[in-house]
Write an enzyme that holds these catalytic residues in place. Sequence first.
Site, PDB file in Angstrom:
ATOM      1  CE  LYS A 185      35.081  51.464 -75.767  1.00 28.66           C
ATOM      2  NZ  LYS A 185      36.247  50.518 -75.548  1.00 28.66           N
ATOM      3  CD  GLU A 261      28.572  45.740 -61.828  1.00 27.74           C
ATOM      4  OE1 GLU A 261      29.560  45.793 -61.036  1.00 27.74           O
ATOM      5  OE2 GLU A 261      28.488  44.935 -62.764  1.00 27.74           O
ATOM      6  CB  CYS A 295      32.240  43.096 -60.803  1.00 21.24           C
ATOM      7  SG  CYS A 295      30.610  42.665 -61.438  1.00 21.24           S
ATOM      8  CD  GLU A 394      37.367  45.020 -58.973  1.00 22.15           C
ATOM      9  OE1 GLU A 394      36.331  44.341 -59.105  1.00 22.15           O
ATOM     10  OE2 GLU A 394      37.522  46.133 -59.507  1.00 22.15           O
TER      11      GLU A 394
END
Length: 490
Positions: A185, A261, A295, A394
């Site tokens: 996906k 992750e 990231c 973040e």
Amino acid sequence: MSTTGLQPKTKAIDCLHFINGQFVPSVNGRVFPNINPATEEVLGTVAEGGPEEIDLAVQAARKALRGPWRSMTANERVAVLRRIGDLILERQEELAILESLDTGKPLWLSKSVDIPRAAYNFHFFADYVRTIGTEASQSDDVAINYAIRRPLGVVGLINPWNLPLLLLTWKLAPALAAGNTVVMKPAELTPMTATVLAEICRDAGIPDGVVNVVHGFGPDSAGSALVEHPDVNGITFTGETTTGKIIMQAAAKTLKRLSYELGGKNPNIIFADSDLDEVIDTTLKSSFVNQGEVCLCGSRIYVERAAYQEFLDKFVAKTKELLVGDPFHEKTKVGALISEEHYQRVTQYIELARQEGGTILLGGRRPEGLEKGYYLEPTIITGVDRSCRVVREEIFGPVVTVTPFDTEEEVIEQANDTHYGLSATIWTNDLRRAHRVAGQIEAGIIWVNTWFFRDLRTPFGGMKQSGIGREGGVHSFEFYSELTNICIKL
């Protein structure tokens, strides 16, 4: 500074699902637009999948587990994986253009990093799977135990939009090497290279049903349907931490194996004894490459006070030289953010920094001359403490905070004061300090005097709310396979 240029002549593609070896539309015919973040123009349409398409894909993958894919020898599978890597390189120019159209990242970055690494992921795991052993032990003269490795089964791969093909192949290559079948996906914002990858897998000799792609969204769409499907054995997800928590709740109903992750708010710790010119050269990359949408970016920069002002002066001067603009202009260093929604989110954090008493030392605005596209100047913020949201949350954009520190103990405490624990970078020429500090930082990946250097044999993943499990080398196969112990009485 900003750049403008010409968009490529290569046309974008309309994206269909790939199920059981065929490209197919959605059952109900629904589509959604794919937007170019650099121009805000529609690139094409994407088939919008949901539970029906996911079920068809999972059924095809389940059937393929018992088909020709299962009967292939290890050498035959390795040859197919290597062929996939070769075909990616043969279509490198096309894939790089599609990746930059989808993401807004500079074309040179797609050409030099994203696509070559995607090919290397297949080449690496094709070679590495030949080296994997298990274990055997003898219980005196009574019995021998040995372990065999089997595929996990049908695995769902849910992929982010920042490094679409690189991170998708990072999951797909070991999944296939271990003998699994998959339903992918892709992120709805970046569907094109995943669609081409399905075609490449077919051309390389992957049997029908082994690799499936279903496009769509997350909640109440293809994503949630994949996570909740009872015939999916595992989910590997790279993305935002909040989404990871939602997936974990849904997957708990069927006790799926998970590999995550997730987000990061990574510290970049700079001691005064380091080579500042080398530090700044790498810190420009770790702060602003891929528009800061990585990231592993070092978004919290801590500088020992003795070097703080010199670092800040040089860092600001070098950041001013970064050209922002059209991804297809050869001199562009910073492209467009992924979407209008994300652009608004990042700029809201910059405004929040002002409200929290921070100083916007550089950037924080749309570059002059770029009226269309989701462009933002690289932004350096000072004067915020550890309690501020711009330090704790973040942002995932070209935004960093810079903070001075006085002692080793102080910076270790600040670096660890976060619910994230993905990566960290330490800059020092003191060997003992490097080992001492690295051993106390709570992160899954720690670089000393470098950044983003990856040996694919090593464990990759995060602590705390930055992830579950590790990928890379044997660690990938620990997720993508099941171990069965066989005991033979002598």
